[in-house]
Design an enzyme around this catalytic site. Sequence first.
Site, PDB file in Angstrom:
ATOM      1  N   SER A   1       0.866  -1.184   0.000  1.00  0.00           N
ATOM      2  CA  SER A   1       0.000   0.000   0.000  1.00  0.00           C
ATOM      3  C   SER A   1       0.899   1.229   0.000  1.00  0.00           C
ATOM      4  O   SER A   1       2.083   1.138   0.369  1.00  0.00           O
ATOM      5  CB  SER A   1      -0.836  -0.001   1.286  1.00  0.00           C
ATOM      6  OG  SER A   1      -1.471   1.234   1.485  1.00  0.00           O
TER       7      SER A   1
ATOM      8  N   TYR B   1      -2.635  -1.078  10.352  1.00  0.00           N
ATOM      9  CA  TYR B   1      -2.481  -1.237   8.890  1.00  0.00           C
ATOM     10  C   TYR B   1      -1.124  -0.701   8.438  1.00  0.00           C
ATOM     11  O   TYR B   1      -0.405  -1.353   7.668  1.00  0.00           O
ATOM     12  CB  TYR B   1      -3.628  -0.485   8.213  1.00  0.00           C
ATOM     13  CG  TYR B   1      -3.762  -0.706   6.724  1.00  0.00           C
ATOM     14  CD1 TYR B   1      -4.460  -1.805   6.225  1.00  0.00           C
ATOM     15  CD2 TYR B   1      -3.219   0.191   5.804  1.00  0.00           C
ATOM     16  CE1 TYR B   1      -4.620  -1.999   4.855  1.00  0.00           C
ATOM     17  CE2 TYR B   1      -3.368   0.006   4.436  1.00  0.00           C
ATOM     18  CZ  TYR B   1      -4.071  -1.083   3.963  1.00  0.00           C
ATOM     19  OH  TYR B   1      -4.225  -1.273   2.610  1.00  0.00           O
TER      20      TYR B   1
HETATM   21  P1  NAD Z   1     -11.306  -6.342  -0.570  1.00  0.00           P
HETATM   22  O1  NAD Z   1     -11.988  -6.229   0.742  1.00  0.00           O
HETATM   23  O2  NAD Z   1     -12.118  -6.289  -1.825  1.00  0.00           O
HETATM   24  O3  NAD Z   1     -10.409  -7.655  -0.643  1.00  0.00           O
HETATM   25  C1  NAD Z   1      -9.847  -8.272   0.481  1.00  0.00           C
HETATM   26  C2  NAD Z   1      -9.800  -9.749   0.230  1.00  0.00           C
HETATM   27  O4  NAD Z   1      -9.153 -10.362   1.336  1.00  0.00           O
HETATM   28  C3  NAD Z   1     -11.183 -10.395   0.101  1.00  0.00           C
HETATM   29  O5  NAD Z   1     -11.147 -11.330  -0.957  1.00  0.00           O
HETATM   30  C4  NAD Z   1     -11.358 -11.129   1.425  1.00  0.00           C
HETATM   31  O6  NAD Z   1     -12.157 -12.301   1.337  1.00  0.00           O
HETATM   32  C5  NAD Z   1      -9.916 -11.486   1.725  1.00  0.00           C
HETATM   33  N1  NAD Z   1      -9.685 -11.774   3.134  1.00  0.00           N
HETATM   34  C6  NAD Z   1      -9.887 -10.973   4.206  1.00  0.00           C
HETATM   35  N2  NAD Z   1      -9.589 -11.633   5.330  1.00  0.00           N
HETATM   36  C7  NAD Z   1      -9.175 -12.859   4.956  1.00  0.00           C
HETATM   37  C8  NAD Z   1      -8.728 -14.013   5.650  1.00  0.00           C
HETATM   38  N3  NAD Z   1      -8.662 -14.037   6.997  1.00  0.00           N
HETATM   39  N4  NAD Z   1      -8.402 -15.111   4.933  1.00  0.00           N
HETATM   40  C9  NAD Z   1      -8.496 -15.122   3.581  1.00  0.00           C
HETATM   41  N5  NAD Z   1      -8.899 -14.059   2.870  1.00  0.00           N
HETATM   42  C10 NAD Z   1      -9.235 -12.956   3.553  1.00  0.00           C
HETATM   43  O7  NAD Z   1     -10.237  -5.162  -0.562  1.00  0.00           O
HETATM   44  P2  NAD Z   1      -9.103  -4.707  -1.600  1.00  0.00           P
HETATM   45  O8  NAD Z   1      -9.088  -3.228  -1.544  1.00  0.00           O
HETATM   46  O9  NAD Z   1      -9.213  -5.382  -2.900  1.00  0.00           O
HETATM   47  O10 NAD Z   1      -7.784  -5.205  -0.822  1.00  0.00           O
HETATM   48  C11 NAD Z   1      -6.850  -6.111  -1.353  1.00  0.00           C
HETATM   49  C12 NAD Z   1      -5.461  -5.729  -0.879  1.00  0.00           C
HETATM   50  O11 NAD Z   1      -5.112  -4.463  -1.424  1.00  0.00           O
HETATM   51  C13 NAD Z   1      -5.335  -5.610   0.648  1.00  0.00           C
HETATM   52  O12 NAD Z   1      -4.119  -6.183   1.074  1.00  0.00           O
HETATM   53  C14 NAD Z   1      -5.300  -4.104   0.845  1.00  0.00           C
HETATM   54  O13 NAD Z   1      -4.619  -3.749   2.011  1.00  0.00           O
HETATM   55  C15 NAD Z   1      -4.579  -3.665  -0.400  1.00  0.00           C
HETATM   56  N6  NAD Z   1      -4.774  -2.249  -0.719  1.00  0.00           N
HETATM   57  C16 NAD Z   1      -6.013  -1.765  -0.985  1.00  0.00           C
HETATM   58  C17 NAD Z   1      -6.141  -0.420  -1.278  1.00  0.00           C
HETATM   59  C18 NAD Z   1      -7.468   0.200  -1.586  1.00  0.00           C
HETATM   60  O14 NAD Z   1      -7.547   1.442  -1.618  1.00  0.00           O
HETATM   61  N7  NAD Z   1      -8.530  -0.573  -1.812  1.00  0.00           N
HETATM   62  C19 NAD Z   1      -5.018   0.417  -1.299  1.00  0.00           C
HETATM   63  C20 NAD Z   1      -3.783  -0.134  -1.018  1.00  0.00           C
HETATM   64  C21 NAD Z   1      -3.652  -1.475  -0.748  1.00  0.00           C
END
Ligand code: NAD
Length: 261
Positions: free
Chosen positions: A143, A156
């Site tokens: 991130s 986080y």
């Molecule tokens: P999201 O909520 O759509 O996806 C998260 C995924 O993680 C889901 O598929 C969920 O089922 C899975 N998950 C959560 N807990 C779990 C567990 N205990 N076991 C197995 N799977 C689990 O959110 P996203 O935004 O797509 O996030 C994906 C990654 O991207 C994360 O690591 C997040 O920190 C990172 N990220 C997101 C953003 C943003 O702005 N959305 C920015 C930077 C980084």
Amino acid sequence: MEFQNKIALITGSSSGIGLAIAKNLASKGVNIVINGLRSDIELEAICLSISTEYGVRCVHSRANMLVPDQIRKMIFDIISEFKFIDILVNNAGIQFVSPIEDFPDDKFNEIIAINLTSSFHTIKAVLPSMKAFRKGRIINIASAHALIASPFKSAYVAAKHGLAGLTKAVALEVAEYGITCNAICPGYVWTPLVQKQIPETMKSRHMSEEQVINTILLSAQPTKKFVTAHEVASLASYLCSDDAGSITGSLIPIDGGWTAH
Ligand code: NAD
């Protein structure tokens, strides 16, 4: 051709960025393992739509990233079935927003376990075979918060900075084995994870939803636009290509200029 018949495991790929990465790799011919906490029926539906649309194999695992035994079993089962994991994308993640003095202990530990420690376990489990075959791609979805901090996101930010360190240490350990390990550092991407933190941020900062979106989220990014999951997925696929063989140990921002400040 370079992607045909490869196998990729993307943790947390039942929605958001992980699902976009799964589809992007599948569109290039990579067989996919979807992982997430949704029901078997929902995961099967995702796999069916990927295999139908892209003509690749797609299987799923409900391994919980909080449970190391389930992570190890998932990797063992995939290697037993497909012989090898070419691409590991550590993407599963959760968020929780709160002033540190009110931050629940169990929420802090859960964020560290899912957003950081699960990647240690997946990497530890895949590396013996990647080293034996002298190839592999590891991508950690970190991130912008792996590079800079924001208030009220102590767990986080700590987990993502930790993931940045893990990325660099692994890259150095495997540099001579044809394996690369990089971190992608997205800014704000409009996914369920971001949508869920809006009410918590409204509470922590005493703001309306509109104020949170415009003055907290989009004001961080000079482009004033959300990054798209598709853009993150394209970068991940590039890192899996042969052309990216010399990119390793890198923390790559894709954040609309946020960390250029
Ligand atoms: P999201 O909520 O759509 O996806 C998260 C995924 O993680 C889901 O598929 C969920 O089922 C899975 N998950 C959560 N807990 C779990 C567990 N205990 N076991 C197995 N799977 C689990 O959110 P996203 O935004 O797509 O996030 C994906 C990654 O991207 C994360 O690591 C997040 O920190 C990172 N990220 C997101 C953003 C943003 O702005 N959305 C920015 C930077 C980084």
